[in-house]
Scaffold this active site. Sequence first.
Site, PDB file in Angstrom:
ATOM      1  N   ASP A  35      64.800 -37.714  92.908  1.00 57.05           N
ATOM      2  CA  ASP A  35      66.170 -37.207  92.847  1.00 57.05           C
ATOM      3  C   ASP A  35      66.889 -37.628  94.118  1.00 57.05           C
ATOM      4  O   ASP A  35      66.269 -37.789  95.175  1.00 57.05           O
ATOM      5  CB  ASP A  35      66.179 -35.679  92.718  1.00 57.05           C
ATOM      6  N   ASP A  58      68.156 -42.665  95.122  1.00 59.11           N
ATOM      7  CA  ASP A  58      69.432 -42.839  94.432  1.00 59.11           C
ATOM      8  C   ASP A  58      69.207 -43.886  93.350  1.00 59.11           C
ATOM      9  O   ASP A  58      69.051 -45.078  93.639  1.00 59.11           O
ATOM     10  CB  ASP A  58      70.497 -43.300  95.430  1.00 59.11           C
ATOM     11  N   ASN A  85      66.013 -39.591  83.508  1.00 60.42           N
ATOM     12  CA  ASN A  85      66.927 -38.459  83.312  1.00 60.42           C
ATOM     13  C   ASN A  85      68.124 -38.464  84.258  1.00 60.42           C
ATOM     14  O   ASN A  85      69.154 -37.867  83.946  1.00 60.42           O
ATOM     15  CB  ASN A  85      66.157 -37.144  83.478  1.00 60.42           C
ATOM     16  N   TYR A 151      81.070 -42.037  81.435  1.00 59.32           N
ATOM     17  CA  TYR A 151      79.848 -41.373  80.991  1.00 59.32           C
ATOM     18  C   TYR A 151      79.543 -41.729  79.535  1.00 59.32           C
ATOM     19  O   TYR A 151      78.408 -42.069  79.187  1.00 59.32           O
ATOM     20  CB  TYR A 151      80.007 -39.866  81.153  1.00 59.32           C
ATOM     21  N   LYS A 155      76.232 -43.769  78.226  1.00 55.44           N
ATOM     22  CA  LYS A 155      75.255 -43.203  77.303  1.00 55.44           C
ATOM     23  C   LYS A 155      75.167 -44.004  76.011  1.00 55.44           C
ATOM     24  O   LYS A 155      74.104 -44.095  75.392  1.00 55.44           O
ATOM     25  CB  LYS A 155      75.576 -41.737  77.027  1.00 55.44           C
ATOM     26  N   THR A 186      72.979 -25.570  81.578  1.00 55.70           N
ATOM     27  CA  THR A 186      72.571 -25.964  82.919  1.00 55.70           C
ATOM     28  C   THR A 186      73.778 -25.812  83.846  1.00 55.70           C
ATOM     29  O   THR A 186      74.862 -25.403  83.422  1.00 55.70           O
ATOM     30  CB  THR A 186      72.087 -27.426  82.944  1.00 55.70           C
TER      31      THR A 186
END
Length: 250
Positions: A35, A58, A85, A151, A155, A186
């Site tokens: 992460d 990163d 992820n 985004y 995806k 989340t």
Amino acid sequence: MTDQPIALVTGAAQGIGYACAEAIAESGARVVLADVKAEEVAAAAERLGGGAVAMPCDMGDPDQVAALFARIAAEVGAPSILVNNAGIALPGDFLDTSLDQFRRVIDVNLVGVFLATQHAAKAMIANGIPGAIVNMSSINAVLAIPTIAAYCASKGGVMQLTKATALALAPHGIRVNAVGPGSIDTSMMASVNANPEAIRTVMSRTPLKRLGSAREIADVVAFLVSEKAGYITGETIYVDGGRAALNYTC
């Protein structure tokens, strides 16, 4: 080095990524949690236990991704499982979105997936490992929200990259699939949860009338990397409470 399966989960400091690390660890794998948030991922690995290792990275930086895999090879061993992820959104008005912002989302969400998949696959092939890779796509691969154009594009790219790499890696016994979450409870949903009108809008597009949990996503990921999914490759499973199936709302 042992015969214990090794799994790498990116974006694993919290949320869906940590839930994936937890679910995969429960199956007996040793997990490397990567992460960009160094302190948070270190705490996550300590919390997970079971020999889990934290490695800051990163995923939008090719040099850091290469260094991550070199470190895994030197300190842990060749991974047989990869969960891509890590992802960011950077929402905003499309007309005000800068090229740097757009590229940053693509670099982390799509280029990072390509690089990690390539590094992991080369390690699997070199070590004769019939591995499993799962990419985190999104319902926004096939639907869209105007304030997260980059985004959505990233995806959609992940969905197609999943298919292409599944075909490319099938001769090596490596399976590649994706999971496309809908609205999951989340930290990314915190602002929506705090806004009654926004959550009503989300529920109007969710036939099961609730948010999903990070663990519900993780359980699908754990299935896809297991032998029970041994004949599944090139697929994206949408875990979205029925949203992709919904035509009209009333």
